[in-house]
Write a protein that holds these residues in place. Structure first.
Motif, mmCIF file in Angstrom:
data_model
loop_
_atom_site.group_PDB
_atom_site.id
_atom_site.type_symbol
_atom_site.label_atom_id
_atom_site.label_comp_id
_atom_site.label_asym_id
_atom_site.label_seq_id
_atom_site.Cartn_x
_atom_site.Cartn_y
_atom_site.Cartn_z
ATOM 1 N N VAL A 162 0.837 -1.202 0.000
ATOM 2 C CA VAL A 162 0.000 0.000 0.000
ATOM 3 C C VAL A 162 0.867 1.246 0.000
ATOM 4 O O VAL A 162 0.648 2.168 -0.802
ATOM 5 N N PHE A 163 1.851 1.294 0.877
ATOM 6 C CA PHE A 163 2.704 2.479 0.969
ATOM 7 C C PHE A 163 3.478 2.701 -0.330
ATOM 8 O O PHE A 163 3.644 3.836 -0.771
ATOM 9 N N ALA A 164 3.952 1.624 -0.947
ATOM 10 C CA ALA A 164 4.687 1.748 -2.207
ATOM 11 C C ALA A 164 3.809 2.374 -3.290
ATOM 12 O O ALA A 164 4.296 3.185 -4.089
ATOM 13 N N ARG A 165 2.526 2.021 -3.305
ATOM 14 C CA ARG A 165 1.610 2.630 -4.288
ATOM 15 C C ARG A 165 1.498 4.132 -4.089
ATOM 16 O O ARG A 165 1.142 4.861 -5.007
ATOM 17 N N HIS A 166 1.807 4.599 -2.890
ATOM 18 C CA HIS A 166 1.753 6.033 -2.580
ATOM 19 C C HIS A 166 3.141 6.663 -2.521
ATOM 20 O O HIS A 166 3.292 7.799 -2.068
ATOM 21 N N GLY A 167 4.144 5.913 -2.962
ATOM 22 C CA GLY A 167 5.506 6.440 -2.991
ATOM 23 C C GLY A 167 6.102 6.641 -1.617
ATOM 24 O O GLY A 167 6.917 7.550 -1.419
ATOM 25 N N LEU A 168 5.710 5.791 -0.666
ATOM 26 C CA LEU A 168 6.197 5.920 0.710
ATOM 27 C C LEU A 168 6.854 4.631 1.186
ATOM 28 O O LEU A 168 6.461 3.533 0.783
ATOM 29 N N GLU A 169 7.820 4.797 2.059
ATOM 30 C CA GLU A 169 8.371 3.679 2.823
ATOM 31 C C GLU A 169 7.565 3.583 4.119
ATOM 32 O O GLU A 169 6.934 4.559 4.540
ATOM 33 N N THR A 170 7.623 2.433 4.779
ATOM 34 C CA THR A 170 6.894 2.241 6.034
ATOM 35 C C THR A 170 7.289 3.287 7.065
ATOM 36 O O THR A 170 6.437 3.875 7.736
ATOM 37 N N TRP A 171 8.582 3.551 7.199
ATOM 38 C CA TRP A 171 9.042 4.528 8.196
ATOM 39 C C TRP A 171 8.537 5.926 7.861
ATOM 40 O O TRP A 171 8.252 6.711 8.765
#
Length: 163
Positions: A44-53
């Motif tokens: 999910v985060f990758a789809r938003h261009g984010l890492e978990t941290w």
């Protein structure tokens, strides 16, 4: 219904009948669920261009409410990382335009970290998609079982959070 943990527990009971392996029936499932949840969250985060941290820090700021500011120390408390790690994370989020540093009005040497509009948009979108994904993961449980499970897990986790 049987799962992989049942097979693991049965094998240990056969191989080590002298040990009480019942903790595995709960904690191995929690561990396996954690792995599945981690994979779903990363996707999910990758789809938003984010890492978990990045999501962790941005969501801490978003939860703080307007004006979406926290001290680095407050971010440390909420994300459970060291001060050096947090400094690095704030630097990286600043470079991406997700946050900015402001002077603290209470401490001339201190700073506040403020969520930028881009960071707010990104974390809001990621949260909405994350909740959809987590609903899917829990879809097999009736509402009353979800509530009961949440209560049971709280009673296990709360003592750790108290420290």
């Amino acid at each position: 219904m049987h799962d992989e943990v049942d097979r693991i527990v049965e094998a240990w009971e056969r191989e080590r009948p002298d040990l009480d392996v019942t903790p595995l029936t709960v904690l191995s499932r929690v561990s396996r669920l954690s792995r599945h949840l981690d994979l779903a969250r990363r996707a999910v985060f990758a789809r938003h261009g984010l890492e978990t941290w990045e999501f962790d820090v941005l969501s801490a700021l978003r939860r703080a409410g307007a004006p979406y500011r926290l001290s680095p120390g407050a971010l440390l408390t909420q994300t459970l990382v060291t001060s050096g790690t947090m400094t690095n994370r704030i630097d990286r989020l600043t470079q991406r335009g997700f946050v900015s540093r402001l002077p603290s009005p209470d401490d001339r040497r201190g700073v506040l970290v403020e969520l930028a509009d881009l960071g707010r948009t990104r974390v809001d979108g990621a949260l909405a998609d994350l909740l959809d994904e987590e609903r899917t993961l829990l879809a097999g449980l009736p509402d009353e079982d979800r509530i009961r499970l949440a209560d049971l897990l709280r009673s296990v986790v709360a003592p750790f959070d108290a420290h």
